[in-house]
Design an enzyme around this catalytic site. Structure first.
Site, PDB file in Angstrom:
ATOM      1  N   HIS A 165      50.465 -50.448 -37.555  1.00 48.91           N
ATOM      2  CA  HIS A 165      51.353 -51.123 -36.605  1.00 48.91           C
ATOM      3  C   HIS A 165      52.739 -50.502 -36.690  1.00 48.91           C
ATOM      4  O   HIS A 165      53.245 -50.182 -37.761  1.00 48.91           O
ATOM      5  CB  HIS A 165      51.364 -52.634 -36.806  1.00 48.91           C
ATOM      6  CG  HIS A 165      52.127 -53.166 -37.968  1.00 48.91           C
ATOM      7  ND1 HIS A 165      53.480 -53.443 -37.917  1.00 48.91           N
ATOM      8  CD2 HIS A 165      51.733 -53.534 -39.213  1.00 48.91           C
ATOM      9  CE1 HIS A 165      53.873 -53.947 -39.072  1.00 48.91           C
ATOM     10  NE2 HIS A 165      52.836 -53.999 -39.885  1.00 48.91           N
ATOM     11  N   ASP A 223      57.271 -51.697 -44.054  1.00 52.85           N
ATOM     12  CA  ASP A 223      56.391 -52.524 -43.209  1.00 52.85           C
ATOM     13  C   ASP A 223      56.807 -52.429 -41.748  1.00 52.85           C
ATOM     14  O   ASP A 223      57.587 -53.231 -41.272  1.00 52.85           O
ATOM     15  CB  ASP A 223      56.471 -53.974 -43.702  1.00 52.85           C
ATOM     16  CG  ASP A 223      55.525 -54.900 -42.954  1.00 52.85           C
ATOM     17  OD1 ASP A 223      54.602 -54.406 -42.289  1.00 52.85           O
ATOM     18  OD2 ASP A 223      55.734 -56.119 -43.029  1.00 52.85           O
ATOM     19  N   GLU A 243      52.122 -56.489 -34.034  1.00 53.06           N
ATOM     20  CA  GLU A 243      51.314 -56.947 -35.169  1.00 53.06           C
ATOM     21  C   GLU A 243      51.974 -58.139 -35.847  1.00 53.06           C
ATOM     22  O   GLU A 243      51.295 -59.086 -36.274  1.00 53.06           O
ATOM     23  CB  GLU A 243      51.139 -55.805 -36.174  1.00 53.06           C
ATOM     24  CG  GLU A 243      50.178 -56.114 -37.328  1.00 53.06           C
ATOM     25  CD  GLU A 243      50.847 -56.731 -38.558  1.00 53.06           C
ATOM     26  OE1 GLU A 243      50.123 -57.110 -39.499  1.00 53.06           O
ATOM     27  OE2 GLU A 243      52.093 -56.858 -38.567  1.00 53.06           O
ATOM     28  N   GLU A 244      53.302 -58.104 -35.923  1.00 53.85           N
ATOM     29  CA  GLU A 244      54.036 -59.150 -36.630  1.00 53.85           C
ATOM     30  C   GLU A 244      53.964 -60.503 -35.917  1.00 53.85           C
ATOM     31  O   GLU A 244      54.306 -61.527 -36.502  1.00 53.85           O
ATOM     32  CB  GLU A 244      55.498 -58.729 -36.830  1.00 53.85           C
ATOM     33  CG  GLU A 244      55.688 -57.471 -37.672  1.00 53.85           C
ATOM     34  CD  GLU A 244      55.333 -57.658 -39.137  1.00 53.85           C
ATOM     35  OE1 GLU A 244      54.849 -58.739 -39.516  1.00 53.85           O
ATOM     36  OE2 GLU A 244      55.545 -56.704 -39.915  1.00 53.85           O
ATOM     37  N   ASP A 264      48.755 -50.161 -43.543  1.00 55.34           N
ATOM     38  CA  ASP A 264      49.838 -51.115 -43.337  1.00 55.34           C
ATOM     39  C   ASP A 264      50.540 -51.350 -44.665  1.00 55.34           C
ATOM     40  O   ASP A 264      50.016 -52.036 -45.535  1.00 55.34           O
ATOM     41  CB  ASP A 264      49.256 -52.431 -42.792  1.00 55.34           C
ATOM     42  CG  ASP A 264      50.331 -53.436 -42.399  1.00 55.34           C
ATOM     43  OD1 ASP A 264      51.519 -53.164 -42.625  1.00 55.34           O
ATOM     44  OD2 ASP A 264      49.959 -54.492 -41.858  1.00 55.34           O
ATOM     45  N   HIS A 270      59.711 -58.131 -45.114  1.00 50.64           N
ATOM     46  CA  HIS A 270      60.222 -58.911 -43.980  1.00 50.64           C
ATOM     47  C   HIS A 270      61.701 -59.264 -44.130  1.00 50.64           C
ATOM     48  O   HIS A 270      62.141 -60.330 -43.682  1.00 50.64           O
ATOM     49  CB  HIS A 270      59.378 -60.174 -43.755  1.00 50.64           C
ATOM     50  CG  HIS A 270      58.068 -59.900 -43.112  1.00 50.64           C
ATOM     51  ND1 HIS A 270      57.215 -60.900 -42.683  1.00 50.64           N
ATOM     52  CD2 HIS A 270      57.436 -58.729 -42.809  1.00 50.64           C
ATOM     53  CE1 HIS A 270      56.132 -60.360 -42.140  1.00 50.64           C
ATOM     54  NE2 HIS A 270      56.251 -59.041 -42.219  1.00 50.64           N
TER      55      HIS A 270
END
Length: 316
Positions: A124, A136, A170-171, A199, A286
């Site tokens: 992603h 990420d 994707e998130e 990922d 994140h």
């Protein structure tokens, strides 16, 4: 791949040596009397890091992120597409809508190979809104991109057809990859022999996790790491939380790699992999600190080489 032995030794050569000493065979090895199959190239980690630098610059210029529906995501997709177009891939942009914003998937096909047997690799490309998303999932996106470019540099033409993909949203819940899978006919789904997902593969306090969803794909990755003398564990932290899930749910064989997110590294894991026990694999998961400073070069190097190893081994 940097190894503490004299001269330049590729990961493939190490795996071959270990396997032959054990009296076994290796993925991609040809039966006696047949021509030897092509060995995977070493993926220069400097090239992968250069892509990460570009993704960081894109995020910095676009509000600090590369999230779905934001300018930073589209600029990231345009960067990847331009590299692939210049390398001779056939690229397709797939558009969808989620949460009131337009999203995009990028799919790149390498000409040739049996299109009834497709080996697909993906990652992603979007970040969360709070940061640049360099581990990420710039890390997976950059490694898949550099592997695709290595295919072009090598003039690689395997028996199976190669396809690479970068997923949007994707998130937000695997939106882009699910949209792609749902858009395929039953016949086209059946033509995908395997989907490989990458990922987060450069976590700063890394582990070496391998998906166990398909025995043949799992064996290929474990074979590579065994050749390096790096122990692996089965990936459980992100099970069902990344873009392999929509493929798995319709019966496509899947596999992949993961270096860890917000789970805490145990003392046993630190003993075998190094790093710091009692600390998350990625403390910036994140978060705004998921920048180019949030990458372990050794993990990124090993895992990028593993991407290429699997693509070469599974497609011949």
């Amino acid at each position: 791949m940097k190894l503490s032995v004299p001269g330049r030794v590729t990961a493939t050569a190490v795996v071959a040596a270990v396997s032959l000493l054990a009296g076994g065979s290796i993925a991609g090895a040809a039966p006696a009397g047949q021509p030897a199959l092509a060995a995977a190239p070493d993926i220069p980690v400097a090239n992968v890091k250069a892509h990460l630098t570009q993704l960081q610059s894109i995020a910095t210029a676009n509000g600090g992120n590369r999230a779905h529906g934001r300018a930073g995501y589209k600029a990231s997709l345009d960067y990847v597409k331009a590299k692939l177009d210049a390398a001779g891939f056939t690229t397709t942009i797939q558009q969808f809508t989620s949460s009131g914003r337009t999203g995009y998937n990028l799919v790149a096909d390498w000409p040739g190979g049996d299109t009834n047997q497709v080996i697909m690799s993906g990652s992603h490309l979007d970040s969360v809104t709070t940061g640049a998303g360099i581990n990420d999932n710039g890390s997976g996106s950059a490694a898949v991109l550099e592997t695709a470019l290595a295919v072009s540099r090598a003039g690689f033409h395997p028996t199976k057809h190669l396809r690479f993909a970068w997923w949007g949203a994707e998130e937000l819940g695997l939106v882009g990859s699910r949209y792609y899978v749902n858009s395929l006919s039953t016949a086209n789904r059946s033509r995908i022999s395997g989907y490989l997902n990458f990922d987060m593969i450069g976590s700063p306090n890394p582990g070496y996790f391998v998906y166990d969803d398909d025995p043949a794909i799992e064996k290929t990755f474990k074979e590579y790491y065994a050749g390096l003398g790096v122990p692996t564990e089965i990936e459980t932290e992100g099970d069902g939380r990344s873009d392999h899930a929509p493929f798995k749910n319709v019966g496509v064989p899947v596999g992949g790699l993961f270096s860890g997110a917000d789970y805490v590294k145990t003392a046993a894991q630190a003993a075998k992999w190094g790093g710091t026990s009692g600390r998350a694999f990625d403390r910036c998961y994140h978060s705004s600190c998921d920048t180019t400073a949030n990458i372990d070069d050794t993990a990124l190097d090993r895992n990028s080489d593993a991407v290429a190893y699997a693509v070469w081994a599974l497609s011949q």
